[in-house]
Design an enzyme around this catalytic site. Structure first.
Site, PDB file in Angstrom:
ATOM      1  N   GLY A 149       0.824  -1.193   0.000  1.00 25.85           N
ATOM      2  CA  GLY A 149       0.000   0.000   0.000  1.00 25.85           C
ATOM      3  C   GLY A 149       0.863   1.248   0.000  1.00 25.85           C
ATOM      4  CB  CYS A 150       0.097   4.701  -1.031  1.00 22.72           C
ATOM      5  SG  CYS A 150      -1.551   4.868  -0.307  1.00 22.72           S
ATOM      6  CE1 TYR A 151      -1.252   8.209   4.182  1.00 23.31           C
ATOM      7  CE2 TYR A 151      -3.143   6.741   4.058  1.00 23.31           C
ATOM      8  CZ  TYR A 151      -2.627   8.016   4.096  1.00 23.31           C
ATOM      9  OH  TYR A 151      -3.482   9.096   4.051  1.00 23.31           O
TER      10      TYR A 151
END
Length: 348
Positions: A149-151
């Protein structure tokens, strides 16, 4: 040999970013642009910025359509890729999932956080977490990659040198992260209407309720060699792209900013997509816009014996499509920068 690529979910923001980046990849060709909403339509009609760059018509991403692909990227809501993956792998293809179905190793954790029964637990055990800077050798031999995921990408890269070196406490780690609106996807959502986000700034899914929390903790636990629990607070800011994550870590002993910058530079030496800033310089989201870079800056607060690490990425590139292509390059024995070095940054 040209890599034949299929994309399931080609018309969401992440999917169309895959299309954009793969259009300039010298060793890959998109042969299936799967979409539920735009079947029979040219992608360049849906996204005019792709005119003269791609000649693709949206179609159903069925197992039969994807059977001739060497690799399939899935950019689908959680719960859908687990149903598609067995057929793709049985046909001899490889699969890189940009959704959440194969990021976590623990089936129980997945079902708790995503509130769905996982229908391919055996594949969940096989899947490799696709963060090249930490799991490169495992990725090379994988059939199935769970793209981070991005985070979690921004947070893990901020934490990795500190935890692996054992210079910070594993308790009390805090991540305070801000994301642009594209992270919410292309669907209609009142919370991301212009009048809701413009000149506004809000926290959401706080106090350990965001679904990226267990993913962050899984990677940090790998690095520390023991269970790690973090406090993670995401925020939505009125910009289109970008993530800025600030990590707060307590030092075990006194260290200077310069010493820790050297630690980060040594850890990421040779990494093509991680750029460590010199002491006294902090990165901004604009400096990685449109690129596969993660830029990192840090500073020690001697009053609190903490080090603050700032990590910035483009959520659609290093946080999604670019990292997925980096993983594809590893799967097929290509230099992992292939097709990615011309993808920005775009400034201002």
């Amino acid at each position: 040999m040209t890599i034949r690529v299929g994309i399931a979910g080609a018309t969401g923001y992440t999917g169309v970013e895959l299309v954009r980046l793969l259009a300039q990849h010298p060793e890959a060709e998109v042969v299936v642009a799967g979409t539920e909403s735009y079947q029979g339509q040219h992608l360049a009609a849906v996204y005019p910025h792709l005119r003269e760059r791609v000649d693709l018509v949206g179609r159903e991403a069925s197992p039969e359509a994807l059977a001739g692909c060497d690799v399939v990227f899935t950019s689908l809501p959680h719960g859908l890729t687990m149903a598609l993956a067995p057929a793709v792998l049985a046909a001899g293809g490889r699969l890189i999932d940009l959704g959440a179905d194969f990021r976590l190793r623990d089936v129980t954790a997945y079902e708790q956080w995503y509130r769905k029964t996982h229908t391919a637990p055996d594949l969940m055990e096989e899947a490799v977490y696709g963060l090249p800077e930490l799991y490169r050798e495992r990725i090379r031999g994988a059939r199935l990659v769970g793209n981070p995921g991005c985070y979690p990408t921004a947070c893990a890269l901020a934490a990795a040198p500190l935890l692996q070196a054992g210079v910070v406490e594993t308790e009390g780690i805090i991540f305070d992260a801000k994301s642009g609106v594209s992270g919410a996807g292309r669907g209609v959502n009142l919370g991301v209407h212009f009048s809701e986000v413009n000149e506004n700034f809000k926290a959401y899914n706080i106090a350990g309720t965001h679904r990226h929390t267990p993913e962050i903790e899984q990677t940090l636990s790998d690095l520390a060699g023991r269970p790690v629990v973090v406090s993670f607070t995401p925020h939505l800011v009125p910009m289109t792209r970008g993530i800025l994550a600030t990590g707060y870590f307590t030092l075990k002993a006194e260290r200077t900013t310069e010493q820790l910058v050297d630690l980060f530079r040594e850890f990421y030496a040779g990494e093509p997509f991680v750029r460590v800033r010199p002491a006294g310089e902090l990165p901004t989201t604009k400096q990685v816009w449109g690129s596969n870079y993660c830029d990192i800056g840090l500073q020690v607060d001697p009053r609190t014996r903490r080090v603050l690490v700032i990590s910035v990425i483009d959520n659609l590139v290093k946080g999604a499509a670019g990292q997925a292509i980096q993983n594809m390059n590893l799967l097929f024995g290509l230099p992992e920068t292939t097709g990615l070095l011309n993808a920005g940054p775009v400034y201002p």
